[in-house]
Design a protein around this motif. Structure first.
Motif, PDB file in Angstrom:
ATOM      1  N   GLN A  14      -3.557   2.041  -0.738  1.00 57.93           N
ATOM      2  CA  GLN A  14      -3.781   0.654  -0.288  1.00 57.93           C
ATOM      3  C   GLN A  14      -4.164  -0.281  -1.512  1.00 57.93           C
ATOM      4  O   GLN A  14      -5.168   0.268  -2.337  1.00 57.93           O
ATOM      5  CB  GLN A  14      -4.467   0.575   0.891  1.00 57.93           C
ATOM      6  CG  GLN A  14      -4.237   1.289   2.093  1.00 57.93           C
ATOM      7  CD  GLN A  14      -4.904   1.010   3.455  1.00 57.93           C
ATOM      8  OE1 GLN A  14      -5.867   0.344   3.072  1.00 57.93           O
ATOM      9  NE2 GLN A  14      -4.507   1.625   4.409  1.00 57.93           N
ATOM     10  N   PRO A  15      -3.730  -1.374  -1.520  1.00 54.30           N
ATOM     11  CA  PRO A  15      -3.845  -2.438  -2.534  1.00 54.30           C
ATOM     12  C   PRO A  15      -5.734  -2.825  -2.525  1.00 54.30           C
ATOM     13  O   PRO A  15      -5.902  -2.751  -1.509  1.00 54.30           O
ATOM     14  CB  PRO A  15      -3.256  -3.427  -2.453  1.00 54.30           C
ATOM     15  CG  PRO A  15      -2.818  -3.485  -1.158  1.00 54.30           C
ATOM     16  CD  PRO A  15      -2.712  -1.698  -0.635  1.00 54.30           C
ATOM     17  N   LYS A  16      -6.216  -3.054  -3.431  1.00 53.10           N
ATOM     18  CA  LYS A  16      -7.687  -3.207  -3.332  1.00 53.10           C
ATOM     19  C   LYS A  16      -7.756  -4.650  -2.778  1.00 53.10           C
ATOM     20  O   LYS A  16      -6.968  -5.579  -3.124  1.00 53.10           O
ATOM     21  CB  LYS A  16      -8.432  -3.468  -4.885  1.00 53.10           C
ATOM     22  CG  LYS A  16      -8.377  -1.869  -5.455  1.00 53.10           C
ATOM     23  CD  LYS A  16      -9.019  -2.065  -6.885  1.00 53.10           C
ATOM     24  CE  LYS A  16      -9.140  -0.551  -7.236  1.00 53.10           C
ATOM     25  NZ  LYS A  16      -9.919  -0.434  -8.575  1.00 53.10           N
ATOM     26  N   SER A  17      -8.613  -4.679  -2.167  1.00 53.16           N
ATOM     27  CA  SER A  17      -8.970  -6.226  -1.391  1.00 53.16           C
ATOM     28  C   SER A  17      -9.623  -6.961  -2.447  1.00 53.16           C
ATOM     29  O   SER A  17     -10.552  -6.619  -2.854  1.00 53.16           O
ATOM     30  CB  SER A  17      -9.683  -6.209  -0.077  1.00 53.16           C
ATOM     31  OG  SER A  17     -10.779  -5.502  -0.253  1.00 53.16           O
ATOM     32  N   ASP A  18      -9.218  -8.379  -2.415  1.00 52.73           N
ATOM     33  CA  ASP A  18     -10.054  -9.494  -3.209  1.00 52.73           C
ATOM     34  C   ASP A  18     -11.424  -9.282  -2.664  1.00 52.73           C
ATOM     35  O   ASP A  18     -11.888  -9.382  -1.558  1.00 52.73           O
ATOM     36  CB  ASP A  18      -9.421 -10.644  -3.399  1.00 52.73           C
ATOM     37  CG  ASP A  18      -8.066 -10.521  -3.765  1.00 52.73           C
ATOM     38  OD1 ASP A  18      -7.924  -9.713  -4.883  1.00 52.73           O
ATOM     39  OD2 ASP A  18      -7.174 -11.164  -3.495  1.00 52.73           O
ATOM     40  N   LYS A  19     -12.402  -9.640  -3.450  1.00 54.36           N
ATOM     41  CA  LYS A  19     -13.975  -9.850  -3.163  1.00 54.36           C
ATOM     42  C   LYS A  19     -13.982 -11.347  -2.348  1.00 54.36           C
ATOM     43  O   LYS A  19     -13.217 -12.264  -2.808  1.00 54.36           O
ATOM     44  CB  LYS A  19     -14.751  -9.938  -4.251  1.00 54.36           C
ATOM     45  CG  LYS A  19     -15.096  -8.817  -4.938  1.00 54.36           C
ATOM     46  CD  LYS A  19     -16.172  -8.583  -5.938  1.00 54.36           C
ATOM     47  CE  LYS A  19     -16.216  -7.070  -6.431  1.00 54.36           C
ATOM     48  NZ  LYS A  19     -17.461  -7.118  -7.498  1.00 54.36           N
TER      49      LYS A  19
END
Length: 63
Positions: A14-19
């Protein structure tokens, strides 16, 4: 139809979520929540100290 695929297929990454960017209200709420959890942990630690159950093991009167 010969394939070298055996066992389970690996799940897709899964793509990394933005902070997330927090505003002052959110930061205050997070800080308050951390303090409450810390206080609860301290209370639990105090509650576990000391004798549990009072008298300990009971002995029967038979000999």
């Amino acid at each position: 139809m010969s394939s070298k695929q055996g066992g389970k297929a690996k799940p897709l990454k899964q793509p990394k979520s933005d902070k997330k960017e927090y505003d002052e209200v959110d930061l205050a709420n997070l800080q308050k929540k951390k303090e409450e959890e810390k206080a609860l942990k301290e209370l639990r630690a105090k509650a576990q100290k000391g004798p549990v159950g009072g008298a300990g093991l009971k002995k029967s009167g038979k000999k």
